[in-house]
Design an enzyme around this catalytic site. Structure first.
Site, mmCIF file in Angstrom:
data_model
loop_
_atom_site.group_PDB
_atom_site.id
_atom_site.type_symbol
_atom_site.label_atom_id
_atom_site.label_comp_id
_atom_site.label_asym_id
_atom_site.label_seq_id
_atom_site.Cartn_x
_atom_site.Cartn_y
_atom_site.Cartn_z
ATOM 1 N N GLU A 184 42.041 50.406 39.999
ATOM 2 C CA GLU A 184 41.834 50.687 38.694
ATOM 3 C C GLU A 184 40.405 51.148 38.349
ATOM 4 O O GLU A 184 39.669 50.476 39.301
ATOM 5 C CB GLU A 184 41.928 49.534 37.653
ATOM 6 C CG GLU A 184 41.395 49.530 36.295
ATOM 7 C CD GLU A 184 41.392 48.225 35.481
ATOM 8 O OE1 GLU A 184 41.510 46.985 36.250
ATOM 9 O OE2 GLU A 184 41.582 48.214 34.239
ATOM 10 N N ASN A 226 41.718 54.021 29.593
ATOM 11 C CA ASN A 226 41.610 53.389 30.770
ATOM 12 C C ASN A 226 42.590 54.170 31.478
ATOM 13 O O ASN A 226 43.868 53.597 31.346
ATOM 14 C CB ASN A 226 41.473 52.013 31.153
ATOM 15 C CG ASN A 226 41.493 51.192 32.168
ATOM 16 O OD1 ASN A 226 41.608 52.005 33.169
ATOM 17 N ND2 ASN A 226 41.183 49.963 32.342
ATOM 18 N N LYS A 257 46.129 53.151 30.065
ATOM 19 C CA LYS A 257 46.394 51.691 29.966
ATOM 20 C C LYS A 257 46.888 51.276 28.367
ATOM 21 O O LYS A 257 46.059 51.426 27.674
ATOM 22 C CB LYS A 257 45.410 50.912 30.566
ATOM 23 C CG LYS A 257 45.561 49.400 30.690
ATOM 24 C CD LYS A 257 44.272 48.850 31.226
ATOM 25 C CE LYS A 257 44.473 47.338 31.417
ATOM 26 N NZ LYS A 257 42.845 46.788 32.322
ATOM 27 N N GLU A 292 37.328 45.503 27.201
ATOM 28 C CA GLU A 292 38.166 46.739 27.334
ATOM 29 C C GLU A 292 38.745 47.186 26.022
ATOM 30 O O GLU A 292 38.776 48.301 25.510
ATOM 31 C CB GLU A 292 39.261 46.335 28.332
ATOM 32 C CG GLU A 292 38.859 46.196 29.565
ATOM 33 C CD GLU A 292 40.043 46.384 30.713
ATOM 34 O OE1 GLU A 292 40.315 45.363 31.535
ATOM 35 O OE2 GLU A 292 40.813 47.473 30.764
ATOM 36 N N CYS A 323 46.493 47.226 35.756
ATOM 37 C CA CYS A 323 45.977 45.917 35.695
ATOM 38 C C CYS A 323 46.834 45.033 34.768
ATOM 39 O O CYS A 323 47.550 44.363 35.169
ATOM 40 C CB CYS A 323 44.422 45.865 35.433
ATOM 41 S SG CYS A 323 43.663 44.395 35.814
ATOM 42 N N ASN A 370 41.392 45.360 38.433
ATOM 43 C CA ASN A 370 40.013 44.553 38.596
ATOM 44 C C ASN A 370 40.287 43.256 38.161
ATOM 45 O O ASN A 370 40.380 43.075 36.798
ATOM 46 C CB ASN A 370 38.877 45.437 37.939
ATOM 47 C CG ASN A 370 38.387 46.541 38.545
ATOM 48 O OD1 ASN A 370 37.486 46.903 38.997
ATOM 49 N ND2 ASN A 370 39.209 47.574 38.572
HETATM 50 N N1 ING Z 1 41.559 42.478 34.177
HETATM 51 C C1 ING Z 1 42.404 41.193 34.044
HETATM 52 C C2 ING Z 1 43.850 41.230 34.457
HETATM 53 O O1 ING Z 1 44.688 41.438 33.589
HETATM 54 C C3 ING Z 1 42.453 39.096 33.107
HETATM 55 C C4 ING Z 1 41.992 40.605 32.914
HETATM 56 C C5 ING Z 1 41.878 38.449 34.339
HETATM 57 C C6 ING Z 1 43.369 38.462 32.412
HETATM 58 C C7 ING Z 1 42.266 36.949 34.512
HETATM 59 C C8 ING Z 1 44.115 37.268 32.780
HETATM 60 C C9 ING Z 1 43.421 36.558 34.024
HETATM 61 O O2 ING Z 1 44.245 41.382 35.502
HETATM 62 C C10 ING Z 1 42.094 43.617 33.882
HETATM 63 N N2 ING Z 1 41.174 44.548 33.946
HETATM 64 O O3 ING Z 1 42.982 43.903 33.023
#
Ligand code: ING
Length: 305
Positions: free
Chosen positions: A47, A110, A127, A146, A172, A197
């Site tokens: 991503e 995204n 996204k 985001e 993601c 990410n």
């Molecule tokens: N990043 C993360 C994801 O869903 C996140 C946000 C991190 C959600 C950790 C929950 C726990 O993997 C992105 N870019 O969506």
């Protein structure tokens, strides 16, 4: 004729804020060449693969934010990647921040694209599940804006006829939502490509930080099995601008088995032979949707908020 695709997952280590797009593209080109040497004909990148994960910062001015977006694709920075892919007869999937100007209105997504071995963009995904928050939240060690910087994707979850099969995409946070994969599975997806990410630290529930790698594979392995599809999940990994991102790039079989996994947090390539005909073992048996699904009992799932 077997429908085997030799798939490469190209994990990227950190991309610093000052790193140029051409530097990131050069890293991806060397991974593509490595993939070719291993007879791969499809490569999946993370991503937002052209820049650092910029939603970790709050920017006041839209002009500052727009510096991370691509106005067209391919463009000067990514043309070398498209040319190399064409030369190597390599299809690819890549994520980037898309600025689309329509009727004079600026839209920010995204985005991920699916590029055939012919060099043609045959699919685009924007996204849909945008995590994080809209406003600057000073209590956080890093932001996750985001919801501020991107609009919700408007292309739905689609499956594209490419690489000899039915290829789906998501990005993601989408992978955490079973609806993502069931909508793709109902369209017959045989291989789903996604980049991510994912910070190790989740400020709202730090007690789960040690579970990030587990949750990453949990959602991907269950989705692959429950929809009888290959899944390729590719990380931007490592300590990027003082924020630790998980690795765990992997290729998962329709049985849910993890067939290849990155072991580092840097630029790393893994490959696996994905026999699309193996999807039938699941799609025609345990998850034969036409035989076993009971959608009349699921209406709550798509009910509005
Ligand atoms: N990043 C993360 C994801 O869903 C996140 C946000 C991190 C959600 C950790 C929950 C726990 O993997 C992105 N870019 O969506």
């Amino acid at each position: 004729m077997t429908r085997k695709i030799k798939v490469a997952a190209a994990q990227l280590g950190p991309i610093s804020r000052e790193e140029s797009r051409s530097s990131a593209v050069n890293r991806m080109i060397s991974l593509m060449r490595e993939a070719k040497k291993k007879d791969a004909n499809f490569i999946v990148y993370p991503e937002l693969a052209l820049t650092t994960f910029f939603p970790r910062w709050y920017f006041e001015k839209q002009s500052e934010i727009d510096k991370f977006f691509e106005k067209e694709m391919p463009n000067e920075a990514t043309q070398p990647l498209f040319e190399e892919a064409y030369k190597l007869k390599m299809g690819f999937n890549i994520g980037y921040a898309e600025l689309q100007i329509e009727d004079g209105i600026h839209h920010h997504y995204n985005t991920a694209i699916l590029v055939e071995k012919t060099g043609k963009i045959v699919g685009k995904y924007r996204k849909i599940h945008l995590p994080g928050h809209e406003e600057f939240e000073p209590w956080r060690p890093f932001q996750h804006l985001e919801k501020r910087y991107f609009e919700t994707g408007n292309l739905g979850f689609k499956v594209h006829q490419a690489l000899g099969g039915k290829i789906g995409m998501c990005i993601c946070n989408d992978r955490r939502w079973p609806e993502t994969f069931r909508v793709l599975g109902l369209q017959g997806a045989e291989l789903i490509a996604l980049g991510y990410n994912t910070p190790v630290h989740y400020p709202l529930a730090p007690e789960h930080d040690h579970l990030q790698d587990f949750h990453n594979h949990l959602v991907l392995q269950s989705a692959a099995y429950q929809n009888g599809t290959w899944i390729v999940g590719v990380a931007k990994a490592g300590e990027e601008e003082k924020c630790d991102l998980i690795g765990g790039t992997c290729i998962i079989a329709p049985t849910g088995e993890l067939v290849a996994e990155c072991k580092t947090l840097g630029d790393e390539l893994i490959v696996a032979e994905c026999d699309l005909d193996r999807c039938k073992e699941i799609k025609e048996n345990i998850f034969n949707f036409s035989l076993h699904r009971e959608p009349q009992n699921y209406t709550l799932i798509s009910a509005p908020k």
